[in-house]
Design a protein around this motif. Structure first.
Motif, PDB file in Angstrom:
ATOM      1  N   MET A  80       0.812  -1.206   0.000  1.00  0.00           N
ATOM      2  CA  MET A  80       0.000   0.000   0.000  1.00  0.00           C
ATOM      3  C   MET A  80       0.852   1.266   0.000  1.00  0.00           C
ATOM      4  O   MET A  80       1.869   1.335   0.717  1.00  0.00           O
ATOM      5  N   ILE A  81       0.421   2.246  -0.767  1.00  0.00           N
ATOM      6  CA  ILE A  81       1.009   3.585  -0.725  1.00  0.00           C
ATOM      7  C   ILE A  81       0.083   4.434   0.133  1.00  0.00           C
ATOM      8  O   ILE A  81      -1.108   4.573  -0.153  1.00  0.00           O
ATOM      9  N   LEU A  82       0.643   4.980   1.200  1.00  0.00           N
ATOM     10  CA  LEU A  82      -0.136   5.704   2.191  1.00  0.00           C
ATOM     11  C   LEU A  82      -0.025   7.203   1.990  1.00  0.00           C
ATOM     12  O   LEU A  82       1.066   7.730   1.774  1.00  0.00           O
ATOM     13  N   SER A  83      -1.169   7.888   2.083  1.00  0.00           N
ATOM     14  CA  SER A  83      -1.155   9.346   2.136  1.00  0.00           C
ATOM     15  C   SER A  83      -0.933   9.767   3.586  1.00  0.00           C
ATOM     16  O   SER A  83      -0.787   8.926   4.475  1.00  0.00           O
ATOM     17  N   GLY A  84      -0.948  11.043   3.829  1.00  0.00           N
ATOM     18  CA  GLY A  84      -0.814  11.521   5.205  1.00  0.00           C
ATOM     19  C   GLY A  84      -2.117  11.450   5.973  1.00  0.00           C
ATOM     20  O   GLY A  84      -2.142  11.777   7.169  1.00  0.00           O
ATOM     21  N   THR A  85      -3.191  11.016   5.341  1.00  0.00           N
ATOM     22  CA  THR A  85      -4.498  10.904   5.990  1.00  0.00           C
ATOM     23  C   THR A  85      -4.810   9.435   6.232  1.00  0.00           C
ATOM     24  O   THR A  85      -4.781   8.630   5.297  1.00  0.00           O
ATOM     25  N   ALA A  86      -5.128   9.081   7.459  1.00  0.00           N
ATOM     26  CA  ALA A  86      -5.402   7.692   7.803  1.00  0.00           C
ATOM     27  C   ALA A  86      -6.541   7.148   6.955  1.00  0.00           C
ATOM     28  O   ALA A  86      -7.594   7.791   6.823  1.00  0.00           O
ATOM     29  N   GLY A  87      -6.315   5.975   6.356  1.00  0.00           N
ATOM     30  CA  GLY A  87      -7.343   5.319   5.565  1.00  0.00           C
ATOM     31  C   GLY A  87      -7.415   5.755   4.118  1.00  0.00           C
ATOM     32  O   GLY A  87      -8.156   5.170   3.317  1.00  0.00           O
ATOM     33  N   THR A  88      -6.648   6.784   3.735  1.00  0.00           N
ATOM     34  CA  THR A  88      -6.575   7.212   2.339  1.00  0.00           C
ATOM     35  C   THR A  88      -5.289   6.638   1.764  1.00  0.00           C
ATOM     36  O   THR A  88      -4.181   7.067   2.112  1.00  0.00           O
ATOM     37  N   ARG A  89      -5.443   5.666   0.890  1.00  0.00           N
ATOM     38  CA  ARG A  89      -4.297   4.894   0.429  1.00  0.00           C
ATOM     39  C   ARG A  89      -4.693   4.110  -0.817  1.00  0.00           C
ATOM     40  O   ARG A  89      -5.887   3.978  -1.131  1.00  0.00           O
ATOM     41  N   LEU A  90      -3.701   3.548  -1.514  1.00  0.00           N
ATOM     42  CA  LEU A  90      -3.998   2.706  -2.674  1.00  0.00           C
ATOM     43  C   LEU A  90      -2.910   1.650  -2.824  1.00  0.00           C
ATOM     44  O   LEU A  90      -1.780   1.825  -2.375  1.00  0.00           O
ATOM     45  N   GLY A  91      -3.298   0.546  -3.462  1.00  0.00           N
ATOM     46  CA  GLY A  91      -2.335  -0.526  -3.676  1.00  0.00           C
ATOM     47  C   GLY A  91      -3.013  -1.860  -3.859  1.00  0.00           C
ATOM     48  O   GLY A  91      -4.169  -1.944  -4.295  1.00  0.00           O
ATOM     49  N   TRP A 158      -5.171  13.480  -4.126  1.00  0.00           N
ATOM     50  CA  TRP A 158      -4.146  13.445  -3.082  1.00  0.00           C
ATOM     51  C   TRP A 158      -2.807  12.936  -3.606  1.00  0.00           C
ATOM     52  O   TRP A 158      -1.751  13.323  -3.093  1.00  0.00           O
ATOM     53  N   VAL A 159      -2.823  12.077  -4.625  1.00  0.00           N
ATOM     54  CA  VAL A 159      -1.569  11.591  -5.207  1.00  0.00           C
ATOM     55  C   VAL A 159      -0.842  12.729  -5.919  1.00  0.00           C
ATOM     56  O   VAL A 159       0.371  12.892  -5.791  1.00  0.00           O
ATOM     57  N   ALA A 160      -1.600  13.523  -6.681  1.00  0.00           N
ATOM     58  CA  ALA A 160      -0.989  14.620  -7.432  1.00  0.00           C
ATOM     59  C   ALA A 160      -0.426  15.708  -6.523  1.00  0.00           C
ATOM     60  O   ALA A 160       0.600  16.327  -6.833  1.00  0.00           O
ATOM     61  N   SER A 161      -1.101  15.935  -5.402  1.00  0.00           N
ATOM     62  CA  SER A 161      -0.675  17.033  -4.526  1.00  0.00           C
ATOM     63  C   SER A 161       0.332  16.600  -3.463  1.00  0.00           C
ATOM     64  O   SER A 161       0.992  17.449  -2.850  1.00  0.00           O
ATOM     65  N   ALA A 162       0.445  15.293  -3.220  1.00  0.00           N
ATOM     66  CA  ALA A 162       1.320  14.810  -2.152  1.00  0.00           C
ATOM     67  C   ALA A 162       2.746  14.688  -2.660  1.00  0.00           C
ATOM     68  O   ALA A 162       3.088  13.721  -3.346  1.00  0.00           O
ATOM     69  N   VAL A 163       3.552  15.669  -2.374  1.00  0.00           N
ATOM     70  CA  VAL A 163       4.951  15.684  -2.786  1.00  0.00           C
ATOM     71  C   VAL A 163       5.819  15.456  -1.552  1.00  0.00           C
ATOM     72  O   VAL A 163       5.717  16.194  -0.567  1.00  0.00           O
ATOM     73  N   ASP A 164       6.630  14.418  -1.594  1.00  0.00           N
ATOM     74  CA  ASP A 164       7.536  14.085  -0.496  1.00  0.00           C
ATOM     75  C   ASP A 164       6.792  13.820   0.815  1.00  0.00           C
ATOM     76  O   ASP A 164       7.331  14.072   1.909  1.00  0.00           O
ATOM     77  N   THR A 165       5.563  13.289   0.719  1.00  0.00           N
ATOM     78  CA  THR A 165       4.791  13.040   1.944  1.00  0.00           C
ATOM     79  C   THR A 165       4.115  11.669   1.946  1.00  0.00           C
ATOM     80  O   THR A 165       3.279  11.402   2.809  1.00  0.00           O
ATOM     81  N   LEU A 166       4.455  10.788   1.014  1.00  0.00           N
ATOM     82  CA  LEU A 166       3.839   9.465   0.936  1.00  0.00           C
ATOM     83  C   LEU A 166       4.781   8.404   1.494  1.00  0.00           C
ATOM     84  O   LEU A 166       5.995   8.575   1.506  1.00  0.00           O
ATOM     85  N   ALA A 167       4.184   7.285   1.926  1.00  0.00           N
ATOM     86  CA  ALA A 167       4.963   6.161   2.452  1.00  0.00           C
ATOM     87  C   ALA A 167       4.534   4.876   1.761  1.00  0.00           C
ATOM     88  O   ALA A 167       3.394   4.745   1.312  1.00  0.00           O
ATOM     89  N   LEU A 168       5.457   3.934   1.680  1.00  0.00           N
ATOM     90  CA  LEU A 168       5.160   2.593   1.200  1.00  0.00           C
ATOM     91  C   LEU A 168       5.072   1.677   2.407  1.00  0.00           C
ATOM     92  O   LEU A 168       5.981   1.643   3.244  1.00  0.00           O
TER      93      LEU A 168
END
Length: 278
Positions: A80-91, A158-168
């Motif tokens: 999963m690739i995680l955004s900075g918001t809990a539960g907002t993710r994809l994978g 959120w993927v387009a706007s999340a720069v240097d803030t995502l986690a695997l």
């Protein structure tokens, strides 16, 4: 920090490196793979929130997934690739319950449009997430080279706007059953980079580019040795009579005697001698 495609790890050092600073739940590197326990708790290899997915890609191999055991809802291995918001993710989610590979883009831990296919451990051994041209692509591969698209979705904002803030996050969980594990390998690399140490039995010493040197002693039994860049040669130690004749039994059959020197020593007591000692 870099695009997520710059994250590379084949886990061959058997050390959980600094790229996985948010790892949790008792994960280890074992046998050149990332091993993640699958228990009723949660465990995962997780990076820091430092990466960008936009215009990038991440792929990896999952050679071992959790067994079903007595799980009723989840026995899962996830990428999963995680955004900075809990539960907002994809994978991807591999679930032994139902035997499914699920391609998910979640908000609030839920995706009503998840694309689910029957999981195959060979066909789906490699998984890849790519963001390109305004779309997210979920792809699978048996070998990390030939890819098949399983889902395409317009890139979430959120993927387009999340720069240097995502986690695997590479994580596992089960709702019931015997604890086991999943193994992850070769993040963004096809090079396993393994070092293999072997043993060998030999009757002679060896070195690079060596050829045999034969030494004939007395009965002409040869012992093979070798050294670097040596050329083949025969050394014979011969016995001789008082008249300086070579004892044929001391020379290996077929040996080249052109460079053999015969040394005749002083006579011993009890010999019948003639010139030059007479």
């Amino acid at each position: 920090m870099p695009l997520i495609g710059a994250l590379i790890d084949n886990f061959n050092d058997n050390i959980t490196g600094p790229d996985w600073g948010n790892a949790y739940g008792g994960v280890t590197e074992t046998g050149g793979r990332a091993r993640v326990p699958c228990t009723t708790g949660y465990a995962g290899y997780q990076t820091g929130y430092a990466y960008t997915l936009a215009s990038s890609s991440v792929y990896l191999q999952i050679p071992i997934v959790p067994a079903l055991s007595t799980a009723t809802t989840e026995a899962i291995a996830c990428m999963m690739i995680l955004s900075g918001t809990a539960g907002t993710r994809l994978g991807f989610v591999i679930n032994a319950v139902g035997g499914l590979l699920r391609c998910k883009s979640e908000v609030g831990y839920y995706d009503p449009a998840s694309v689910d296919i029957t999981y195959n451990g060979t066909t789906h051994k490699w998984l890849r997430i790519t963001e390109t041209a305004g779309n997210i692509l979920w792809d699978t591969s048996p070998d990390g080279t030939t890819w098949t698209n399983r889902r395409t979705l317009a890139t979430p904002a959120w993927v387009a706007s999340a720069v240097d803030t995502l986690a695997l996050d590479l994580f596992c969980h089960r709702d019931a059953g015997t604890s086991d594990f999943a193994e992850y390998d070769n993040v963004n690399t096809l090079s396993n980079g393994a070092v293999y140490t072997g043993t060998a039995a030999a009757t002679a010493e060896s070195a690079a580019t060596a050829t045999g040197i034969y030494v004939a002693v007395g009965s002409a039994a040869a012992v093979a040795e070798s050294d670097a860049a040596a050329t083949s040669r025969v050394v014979a130690t011969a016995t001789a009579s008082a008249l300086g004749e070579v004892d044929a039994n001391a020379v290996a059959a077929g040996a080249d005697l052109s460079d053999v020197d015969v040394h005749v020593g002083a006579p011993r007591s009890g010999w019948a001698v003639s010139t030059p000692w007479k």
